[in-house]
Each structure stands twice: as C-alpha cells, then as structure tokens.
Design a protein around this motif. Structure first.
Motif, short mmCIF file in Angstrom:
data_model
loop_
_atom_site.label_atom_id
_atom_site.label_comp_id
_atom_site.label_asym_id
_atom_site.label_seq_id
_atom_site.Cartn_x
_atom_site.Cartn_y
_atom_site.Cartn_z
N GLN A 1 0.83 -1.19 0.00
CA GLN A 1 0.00 0.00 0.00
C GLN A 1 0.87 1.25 0.00
OE1 GLN A 1 -3.24 0.16 2.79
NE2 GLN A 1 -3.54 -2.05 2.75
N GLY A 2 0.23 2.38 -0.16
CA GLY A 2 0.94 3.65 -0.11
C GLY A 2 1.18 4.09 1.32
N LEU A 3 1.75 5.28 1.45
CA LEU A 3 2.06 5.80 2.78
C LEU A 3 0.88 6.57 3.34
CD1 LEU A 3 4.90 5.35 1.46
CD2 LEU A 3 5.72 7.11 3.00
N GLN A 4 0.64 6.37 4.62
CA GLN A 4 -0.40 7.13 5.31
C GLN A 4 0.26 7.94 6.42
OE1 GLN A 4 -3.52 4.48 6.70
NE2 GLN A 4 -3.13 3.08 5.01
N LEU A 5 -0.14 9.18 6.55
CA LEU A 5 0.40 10.01 7.62
C LEU A 5 -0.10 9.51 8.96
CD1 LEU A 5 2.06 12.55 8.35
CD2 LEU A 5 -0.10 13.81 8.33
N LEU A 6 0.82 9.28 9.88
CA LEU A 6 0.47 8.83 11.22
C LEU A 6 0.34 10.03 12.16
CD1 LEU A 6 0.00 6.16 12.73
CD2 LEU A 6 2.45 6.09 13.22
N LEU A 7 1.37 10.85 12.16
CA LEU A 7 1.33 12.08 12.95
C LEU A 7 2.43 13.03 12.48
CD1 LEU A 7 3.92 11.39 14.89
CD2 LEU A 7 2.21 10.33 16.34
N LYS A 8 2.31 14.28 12.91
CA LYS A 8 3.28 15.26 12.47
C LYS A 8 3.51 16.29 13.57
CE LYS A 8 -0.26 18.09 10.17
NZ LYS A 8 -0.71 18.68 8.88
N TYR A 9 4.71 16.86 13.56
CA TYR A 9 5.04 17.96 14.45
C TYR A 9 5.35 19.18 13.59
CZ TYR A 9 7.52 21.18 17.39
OH TYR A 9 7.91 22.32 18.04
N LEU A 10 4.61 20.24 13.82
CA LEU A 10 4.86 21.49 13.10
C LEU A 10 5.37 22.56 14.06
CD1 LEU A 10 1.69 21.63 10.78
CD2 LEU A 10 3.92 20.57 10.37
N SER A 11 4.71 22.71 15.18
CA SER A 11 5.11 23.69 16.19
C SER A 11 4.26 23.44 17.44
CB SER A 11 4.89 25.12 15.69
OG SER A 11 3.52 25.36 15.47
N GLY A 12 4.53 24.18 18.49
CA GLY A 12 3.72 24.06 19.69
C GLY A 12 4.16 22.91 20.57
N SER A 13 3.21 22.21 21.13
CA SER A 13 3.50 21.10 22.04
C SER A 13 4.41 20.09 21.38
CB SER A 13 2.20 20.42 22.48
OG SER A 13 2.50 19.25 23.22
N THR A 14 5.42 19.69 22.12
CA THR A 14 6.41 18.76 21.53
C THR A 14 5.91 17.33 21.50
OG1 THR A 14 7.45 18.51 23.70
CG2 THR A 14 8.37 20.19 22.22
N LEU A 15 4.81 17.04 22.17
CA LEU A 15 4.23 15.70 22.17
C LEU A 15 3.03 15.70 21.24
CD1 LEU A 15 4.40 12.85 23.43
CD2 LEU A 15 2.74 13.64 25.14
N VAL A 16 3.07 14.85 20.23
CA VAL A 16 1.95 14.75 19.29
C VAL A 16 1.41 13.33 19.32
CG1 VAL A 16 2.62 16.64 17.79
CG2 VAL A 16 3.59 14.40 17.41
N GLU A 17 0.11 13.22 19.10
CA GLU A 17 -0.53 11.92 19.21
C GLU A 17 -1.33 11.61 17.95
OE1 GLU A 17 -1.27 12.20 24.06
OE2 GLU A 17 -2.95 12.27 22.68
N SER A 18 -1.49 10.31 17.68
CA SER A 18 -2.33 9.88 16.57
C SER A 18 -3.62 9.30 17.13
CB SER A 18 -1.61 8.83 15.72
OG SER A 18 -1.53 7.60 16.42
N ILE A 19 -4.56 9.05 16.25
CA ILE A 19 -5.86 8.55 16.71
C ILE A 19 -5.81 7.09 17.11
CG2 ILE A 19 -7.17 10.23 15.36
CD1 ILE A 19 -7.63 8.03 13.28
N ASN A 20 -4.77 6.37 16.72
CA ASN A 20 -4.72 4.93 17.03
C ASN A 20 -3.68 4.61 18.10
OD1 ASN A 20 -2.57 5.51 15.40
ND2 ASN A 20 -2.85 3.79 14.01
#
Lengths: 115, 113
Positions: free
Chosen positions: B42-61
């Motif tokens: 399959q192709g790539l799916q975005l899991l999570l990303k960090y752009l700015s702000g809080s250094t901890l980012v979460e995904s829905i799964n």
C-alpha cells in the motif's frame, strides 16, 4: 473525496521498453511530487510539479526520465529505455498549496518490474 | 540539507507490549517532522506530524511521538501494540522553507501473538 490515484498499480516492462506512470492528485490539489522507493530503502524525492510547470527536478536521473503535469489530465512520469535498476515502487503525492508544514497525501504507488 | 536516521531496520515485539521506534534527524534550519506508516503493498499514510507548539503529538490509534530539539530526535512510541500495527514506519523531515520530504530508511514493526 477520492485520494491520490495512481495507475497502473503494477507494471512489467522488458529492458529497453518505455514505462508511463500516471498520477491524479486529490481534488483541489495543484502540487504534485514524485518519489521513488528502491527495495529495502526509504522514499527518495524525484520531482515537484505544478500545473504545466516543473518546479524542481533535482532528484530525477538526468537521462531517460521525464515528468509532466499538463493543464488537463494526470501527471505523467515517463521512463524511456528502462533498465533493471529502474525496478522500484514509484509514489506520487499531492498537496493543496505550498505552505509551511503542508501534508503531502500519497497514492498507492506503481510497482515497476523490469525483466 | 536535512537527513534522517532510523537505526532499527526491524523491531519484533509481542502483542500488547510497548514499543519505541527511533528517529534522529540533522538539519541546519528549523524543520517539520512526520511519521508515515506503510502497510504491505500500500501507499504511505500520515500517522502524525510535528509542526510547532506542544512537543508531544498523538495519533488517533494510540501512537505518540515527542520532538526533542536538543537530541534532534522524534521517536515514535505506543504503550501496547496490536497485531494490526505490523507495518513499515517511516520518519520524514522537511525544512521549514522546503517542499521535499526527506525520509529515513524505515523500520519494520513485526508484532507477534
């Protein structure tokens, strides 16, 4: 809203033939990127296009490879006179505009096998 | 220029165990950081990303990643994995004025029952 579409999903070519890979970006997206994934490796950037313009083709091999994104229709990655080393998965991605941090949405890829 | 290093090519783990997939990057400019997941054929799916702000980012799964500027890392973690998490995970970086995603070589997560 359909995602990024690529066809064919699998393509088999003999050495010396031409390969044409197609990519239809998501609706409303005018920026297209092509990446290549060699076996056991990550994706490598090839080319970035907007409608009718090649913005950056620094990742494209100098010979045999070309890309276009016409005003109407899908983006095409064309490989002439394929060789075995061209066997790879080719992924297309699109984004709505070139903004900082814009996510690139990937298609399912075309897996090219050169016999 | 940027580069991404994923030191672990494969991480085997038992179901319901915690996991950490390591990602280190180098860059002379500010960056945006991404984790993509690729299921077989399959192709790539975005899991999570960090752009700015809080250094901890979460995904829905249940995955999370923490941006650590001093250590130039963006490790991916999940406290309890499922069989369905078996996939290839790619860390990617993009310079703040660039459009090219620079990918690591990927880590294959293999979850065993």
């Amino acid at each position: 809203n359909a995602g990024v579409m690529q066809n064919p999903r699998h393509l088999v070519r003999r050495r010396g033939q031409e390969a044409r890979l197609r990519c239809s970006p998501m609706k409303g997206h005018s920026h297209v990127y092509w990446y290549r994934q060699l076996p056991e490796e990550g994706l490598k950037f090839m080319v970035y296009l907007q409608k009718e313009n090649i913005i950056d083709e620094s990742g494209m091999p100098k010979e045999r490879f070309s890309a276009e994104f016409p005003k109407e229709g899908p983006s095409i990655l064309r490989i002439q006179q394929v060789v075995r080393g061209d066997s790879a998965a080719y992924f297309c991605a699109s984004s709505p505009e070139r903004k900082r941090g814009d996510e690139q949405f990937f298609g399912p890829g075309t897996r090219l096998t050169v016999l | 220029a940027q580069s991404v290093t994923q030191l672990d090519s494969q991480v085997p783990v038992f179901e319901e165990a915690p996991v950490e997939l390591r990602c280190n990057y180098s860059s002379s400019v500010s960056v945006y950081l991404f984790w993509y997941v690729q299921y077989p054929n399959q192709g790539l799916q975005l899991l999570l990303k960090y752009l700015s702000g809080s250094t901890l980012v979460e995904s829905i799964n249940g995955f999370e990643a923490e941006f650590n500027k001093s250590q130039t890392s963006f490790h991916l973690r999940k406290p309890s994995v499922h069989i369905s998490d078996t996939a290839e995970y790619f860390c990617a970086v993009k310079g703040d004025s660039s459009y090219k995603l620079i990918f690591g070589s990927g880590t294959r997560l293999l979850v065993r029952p």
